[in-house]
Design an enzyme around this catalytic site. Structure first.
Site, PDB file in Angstrom:
ATOM      1  N   LYS A   1       0.870  -1.188   0.000  1.00 54.08           N
ATOM      2  CA  LYS A   1       0.000   0.000   0.000  1.00 54.08           C
ATOM      3  C   LYS A   1       0.904   1.234   0.000  1.00 54.08           C
ATOM      4  CE  LYS A   1      -3.825   2.102   2.638  1.00 54.08           C
ATOM      5  NZ  LYS A   1      -4.707   1.983   3.824  1.00 54.08           N
TER       6      LYS A   1
ATOM      7  N   SER B   1      -9.839   2.339   3.163  1.00 58.06           N
ATOM      8  CA  SER B   1      -8.922   3.029   2.279  1.00 58.06           C
ATOM      9  C   SER B   1      -7.996   2.115   1.482  1.00 58.06           C
ATOM     10  CB  SER B   1      -8.081   3.999   3.097  1.00 58.06           C
ATOM     11  OG  SER B   1      -7.213   3.291   3.961  1.00 58.06           O
TER      12      SER B   1
ATOM     13  N   SER C   1     -10.235  -0.016   7.299  1.00 53.39           N
ATOM     14  CA  SER C   1      -9.590   0.112   5.981  1.00 53.39           C
ATOM     15  C   SER C   1      -8.934  -1.148   5.414  1.00 53.39           C
ATOM     16  CB  SER C   1      -8.546   1.221   6.020  1.00 53.39           C
ATOM     17  OG  SER C   1      -9.166   2.470   5.989  1.00 53.39           O
TER      18      SER C   1
END
Lengths: 496, 95
Positions: free
Chosen positions: A76, A151, A175
């Site tokens: 990420k 997210s 998330s």
């Protein structure tokens, strides 16, 4: 090769069925061919990946390969990577190239993993739909007119679309778990302090926690064994031995006490989602687990408490982005105040600005006790709810989110509608507990996630429970339409 | 919940975020909607708790007061918008 799990890839690499270079080329080719349809990967590190793969092949040949040697994966874009842009999904850091690695990135490097690139995300991890990214929204591989969740939507979509067998992610209010649910993959948010936050760009420091995303619980176990470590550089990292999470996956779950919170099956839950989750609970019962009805009475207060605490911490954490030491700077500032104010107005997107303003409001003179003080007290009540529940049960289960993936723009202009997406996930962050999401069904051709919440540092049991479920069910092995499995069976065919 | 225009201007100054005049009403509206959500906290009965709880029982670790970081000034300043002779440059502060 892209339909193999991490566990299968490790076996294939060790038995020389294929090399890491072949594997890396295969996944890089898939990213090149398919990523434009999903926007899941925002930086591709092809040259570095191929070099790392060649080095991994040498270690595999020499017979001294570490756990994840030669396995391709994605990070990420919230984890700092030495020499590789780390944007956090923001214009503010669009040009930021860190001179160091996050501890998590170092851990995977030492385990021999091959990093294919960095994944898209909501700006500074603030969002539940990936619509706040500076690089544009990620599309859900199951329905490209729908959000992947957020997210960590880029990591989730990439794993679902078989662009990588696993990816790192972070979870502040859901998330990891919510995008895992919406994209039909497995994701785990560990206990607060289990995984180092050093080099992971901070959103809300008392809630943020990194964790793995993969297709199976078995793969999450392999990744977490590598990702979790004690780290001197993160003062909230807990000095506690990291178990071999793979070693306990096979334990039978007979006698397991599963807490089912009444509050997680209330108004607002999609009937199809409820049906899928209830069916999963019945499967656990069939395996000898016992369902125990429990109450988490303060569940309804978790979203309000979170939207004081998280923005308050964010307003402090994000004050470092001021156009002086790194990142974006506005053109021709007329003085220092203008430099700060315009840099932040131009560099941050709307949602990030909103949360900074909310945090500033809640912490400002005259409001602190009423908002921040009260929210911390409510946080304690929420935590006590769980402590009481875990006196009677081993794990807690319910839906990960209220409904399957929703369409882009459908949450409208009211930020609160989006915030309620995390109603079942936020409480575990406030309490610091571990939680995971496991695929457990399909509604309208879109995946549904079962949430498993564990007691503190009980990740081994959660992974064991999830693995046993996945041994008996097929939901985790479904692939989105268009990404046909080697046997030619598409997801919908397999589901029917 | 209504937030006055002046309140938004004060927040913008505190947070060092320039807010365009034309968007103040919209910003106020959306912040108001979030504050309405968080106002639900006021109804919570927290009388069972002693004072302000942190929610986290962890205590901070202590370490020896030793220098552990190496000097990486050049590497760290390489990412800065503007530097000169090892210093970060900003617009002139003294009139």
């Amino acid at each position: 090769m892209h339909n193999l799990t991490i566990a299968e890839l490790i076996k294939g690499l060790q038995s020389k069925e294929f090399t890491s270079v072949e594997l890396t080329q295969h996944f890089l080719a898939r990213i090149a061919a398919l990523n434009s349809g999903y926007n899941a990967v925002i930086t591709i590190t092809a040259d570095q990946a191929l070099k790392a793969a060649a080095a991994a092949d040498q270690r595999l040949a020499a017979g001294n390969a570490p756990a994840l040697c030669g396995v391709p994966m994605l990070h990420k874009d919230i984890f700092c990577t030495n020499g590789v842009r780390t944007s956090c999904g923001s214009k503010m850091l669009d040009n930021f190239i860190p001179p160091y690695n996050a501890t998590v990135v170092d851990n995977f490097e030492q385990a021999g993993a091959v990093v294919l690139g960095k994944t898209n995300m909501d700006e500074f991890a603030m969002g539940s739909s990936n619509e706040t990214s500076f690089y544009g929204p990620v599309k859900n591989p199951w329905a490209t007119d729908c959000v992947p969740g957020g997210s960590s939507g880029g990591s989730a979509a990439a794993v679902a679309a078989r662009l990588a067998p696993g990816a790192t992610a972070t979870d502040t209010g859901g998330s990891i778990r919510q995008p895992a649910a919406l994209c039909g993959i497995t994701g785990l948010k560990p206990t607060y302090g289990r995984v180092s936050r050093w080099g992971m760009i901070a959103f809300a420091s008392s809630l943020d926690q990194g964790g793995p995303m993969a297709r199976t619980a078995e793969d999450c176990a392999i990744m977490l064994s590598c990702m979790a470590s004690y780290d001197d550089k993160d003062s909230t990292c807990v000095d506690r031995e990291v178990p071999d999470y793979s070693a306990t996956l096979g334990k039978p779950i007979k006698g397991l006490r599963i807490g089912v919170p009444t509050e997680y099956f209330s108004e607002g839950l999609n009937p199809g989602t409820e049906q899928a989750v209830r069916a999963a609970l019945a499967e656990f019962e069939a395996q000898g687990a016992e369902l125990v009805e429990i109450s988490l009475p303060n569940t309804g207060l978790s979203v309000p408490a979170y939207y004081v605490i998280a923005p308050a911490e964010a307003s402090a954490n994000l004050s470092r982005f001021d156009g002086v030491r790194y990142g974006y700077r506005c053109e021709d500032p007329k003085d220092l105040t203008d430099l700060y104010s315009r840099t932040r107005a131009e560099g941050f997107g709307e949602e990030v600005q909103r949360r900074i303003l909310i945090g500033t409001y809640c912490l400002s003179a005259g409001y602190y006790d009423a908002y921040y003080g009260k929210a911390q007290q409510v946080r304690e009540l929420i935590k006590q709810d769980f402590v009481t529940a875990f006196e009677k049960v081993d794990v807690i289960m319910g839906p990960t989110c209220p409904s399957p993936a929703f369409k882009f723009g459908s949450k409208g202009d009211d930020p609160v509608a989006m915030y309620l997406e995390d109603i079942y996930t936020i409480a575990t962050n406030l309490a610091g507990l571990p939680g995971m999401s496991v695929p457990c069904g399909m509604v309208d051709d879109k995946p549904v996630g079962l949430q498993i919440i564990g007691n503190y540092f009980d990740e081994a049991r959660m992974l064991n429970v999830a693995h046993q479920y996945q041994q008996a069910t097929e939901w985790h092995s479904l692939a989105p339409e268009g990404i046909t499995a080697p046997d030619g069976i598409t997801a919908t065919e397999r589901a029917s | 919940m209504n937030i006055e225009r002046q309140e938004i201007e004060k927040l913008a100054t505190l947070a060092r975020i320039a807010i365009d005049e034309s968007t103040i009403t919209e910003v106020a509206e959306r912040l108001g909607s979030v504050l309405e959500l968080v106002d639900q906290l006021q109804a919570a009965d927290t009388s069972s708790l002693d004072g302000v709880s942190s929610g986290m029982q962890a205590t901070q670790r202590l370490r020896e007061d030793e220098v552990t970081e190496i000097n990486q000034r050049e590497a760290l300043q390489a990412t800065a918008p503007d530097t000169e002779e090892g210093l970060f440059l900003v617009p002139k502060v003294i009139e």
